[in-house]
Design a protein around this motif. Structure first.
Motif, PDB file in Angstrom:
ATOM      1  N   TYR A 263       0.820  -1.209   0.000  1.00 30.89           N
ATOM      2  CA  TYR A 263       0.000   0.000   0.000  1.00 30.89           C
ATOM      3  C   TYR A 263       0.854   1.259   0.000  1.00 30.89           C
ATOM      4  O   TYR A 263       1.790   1.414   0.786  1.00 30.89           O
ATOM      5  N   SER A 264       0.514   2.151  -0.921  1.00 30.47           N
ATOM      6  CA  SER A 264       1.174   3.446  -0.999  1.00 30.47           C
ATOM      7  C   SER A 264       0.104   4.507  -1.224  1.00 30.47           C
ATOM      8  O   SER A 264      -0.488   4.578  -2.310  1.00 30.47           O
ATOM      9  N   PRO A 265      -0.209   5.345  -0.236  1.00 34.16           N
ATOM     10  CA  PRO A 265      -1.289   6.337  -0.384  1.00 34.16           C
ATOM     11  C   PRO A 265      -1.088   7.300  -1.552  1.00 34.16           C
ATOM     12  O   PRO A 265      -2.066   7.784  -2.129  1.00 34.16           O
ATOM     13  N   GLU A 266       0.179   7.538  -1.924  1.00 37.85           N
ATOM     14  CA  GLU A 266       0.442   8.513  -2.968  1.00 37.85           C
ATOM     15  C   GLU A 266      -0.228   8.166  -4.309  1.00 37.85           C
ATOM     16  O   GLU A 266      -0.589   9.050  -5.089  1.00 37.85           O
ATOM     17  N   LYS A 267      -0.393   6.888  -4.575  1.00 37.73           N
ATOM     18  CA  LYS A 267      -0.950   6.495  -5.868  1.00 37.73           C
ATOM     19  C   LYS A 267      -2.404   6.940  -6.045  1.00 37.73           C
ATOM     20  O   LYS A 267      -2.913   6.975  -7.155  1.00 37.73           O
ATOM     21  N   TYR A 268      -3.058   7.274  -4.934  1.00 39.89           N
ATOM     22  CA  TYR A 268      -4.464   7.696  -5.008  1.00 39.89           C
ATOM     23  C   TYR A 268      -4.649   9.208  -4.910  1.00 39.89           C
ATOM     24  O   TYR A 268      -5.759   9.706  -4.990  1.00 39.89           O
ATOM     25  N   ALA A 269      -3.544   9.948  -4.777  1.00 38.82           N
ATOM     26  CA  ALA A 269      -3.635  11.380  -4.521  1.00 38.82           C
ATOM     27  C   ALA A 269      -4.330  12.126  -5.667  1.00 38.82           C
ATOM     28  O   ALA A 269      -5.105  13.051  -5.435  1.00 38.82           O
TER      29      ALA A 269
END
Length: 272
Positions: A263-269
């Motif tokens: 999981y990497s939150p940045e990909k949904y920014a």
């Protein structure tokens, strides 16, 4: 480059075909490729990835096969009930020898066939247990140990859609074991891996959950070796049915690459 093998990969622009293995397997690292094929039962990799394994060996890949269960429930005749684990281990060695795998690259984990549920996760155990490694047992003990020791670039797992619970359990436990293997947890199982290997699925008895992206089409002799390896499991009395199915299919196998990302939150920014 192995002669006569055609590697194909589906792309957004359509299928791409070539004679180089890098045409199908992205981020190819020539001279450093190490593949681990995880087999729930002794014959699963032979049936689902026997041509893929041969192609890897022909391309100079350091290929390993890890057999998870001991085959104790695979007897077809009552007198074999107490001897089937030894019989199937001998059959396995003959099968993988037929495919060209060096036997020092074949490993048996010894978990009980058809009884993997109690071995989910990791637990401490009595030294001497046949599944014990570094004083512990469980699939999440064995798989991180194997991954940290062999440090593969690619791992091949059974498709999780298979009806056999052993296949689904092995798939799930192997995936979480990749997470464990890249961390500092359980240092007695070896140093963490620097990079999580790419993950692929092979199909044994059931369809993939989504279409595969890779096809390997090999010369006829690859199929004949695969059929010979399947026949090595002669204690499995329905084996000729599998041989005929594989013969009709021809020297072709399909592989599905799995998108396995932490999981990497940045990909949904950019969605908000």
């Amino acid at each position: 480059m192995a002669d006569g093998i055609i590697y194909s990969r589906r792309t957004a622009e359509g299928p791409r075909h070539g004679s180089e293995i890098a045409d199908a397997f992205s981020a190819w690292d020539a001279g450093r490729e190490t593949w681990v094929f995880v087999s729930p039962h002794d014959d699963d990799v032979v049936i689902g990835a026997g041509i893929t394994l041969q192609a890897a060996l022909a391309e100079g890949v350091a290929a390993h096969v890890v057999i998870t269960t001991d085959g104790r429930m695979g007897y077809c005749r009552l007198p074999q009930r107490r001897t089937i684990t030894r019989i199937r281990a001998d059959e396995s060695r003959e099968a993988y020898r037929t495919l060209g795998l060096p036997l020092e690259q074949l490993e048996f984990l010894g978990f009980p066939d058809c009884n993997l549920n109690p071995y989910r996760g990791r637990h401490f155990t009595t030294i001497g247990d046949p599944t014990e490694i570094e004083g512990a047992s469980g699939l999440q003990n064995a798989f991180p140990y194997i991954i940290r020791r062999l440090r593969p670039t690619r791992v091949f797992l059974p498709t999780p859609t298979d009806l056999h619970p052993d296949h689904r359990i092995v798939y799930e436990e192997a995936l979480i074991s990749l997470f464990h293997a890249q961390g500092n947890i359980w240092p007695e199982l070896g140093p963490p891996i620097a990079q999580v290997p790419r993950v692929y699925e092979y199909a044994t008895y059931c369809d993939f959950i989504a279409p595969p992206q890779i096809r390997i089409a090999a010369p006829p002799e690859f199929l004949e070796r695969k059929l010979g390896a399947i026949r090595a499991f002669s204690s499995q009395e329905q084996i000729e049915v599998l041989v005929e199915v594989q013969r009709r299919t021809g020297p072709v196998e399909y592989i599905r690459e799995v998108e396995f990302n932490f999981y990497s939150p940045e990909k949904y920014a950019d969605l908000f």
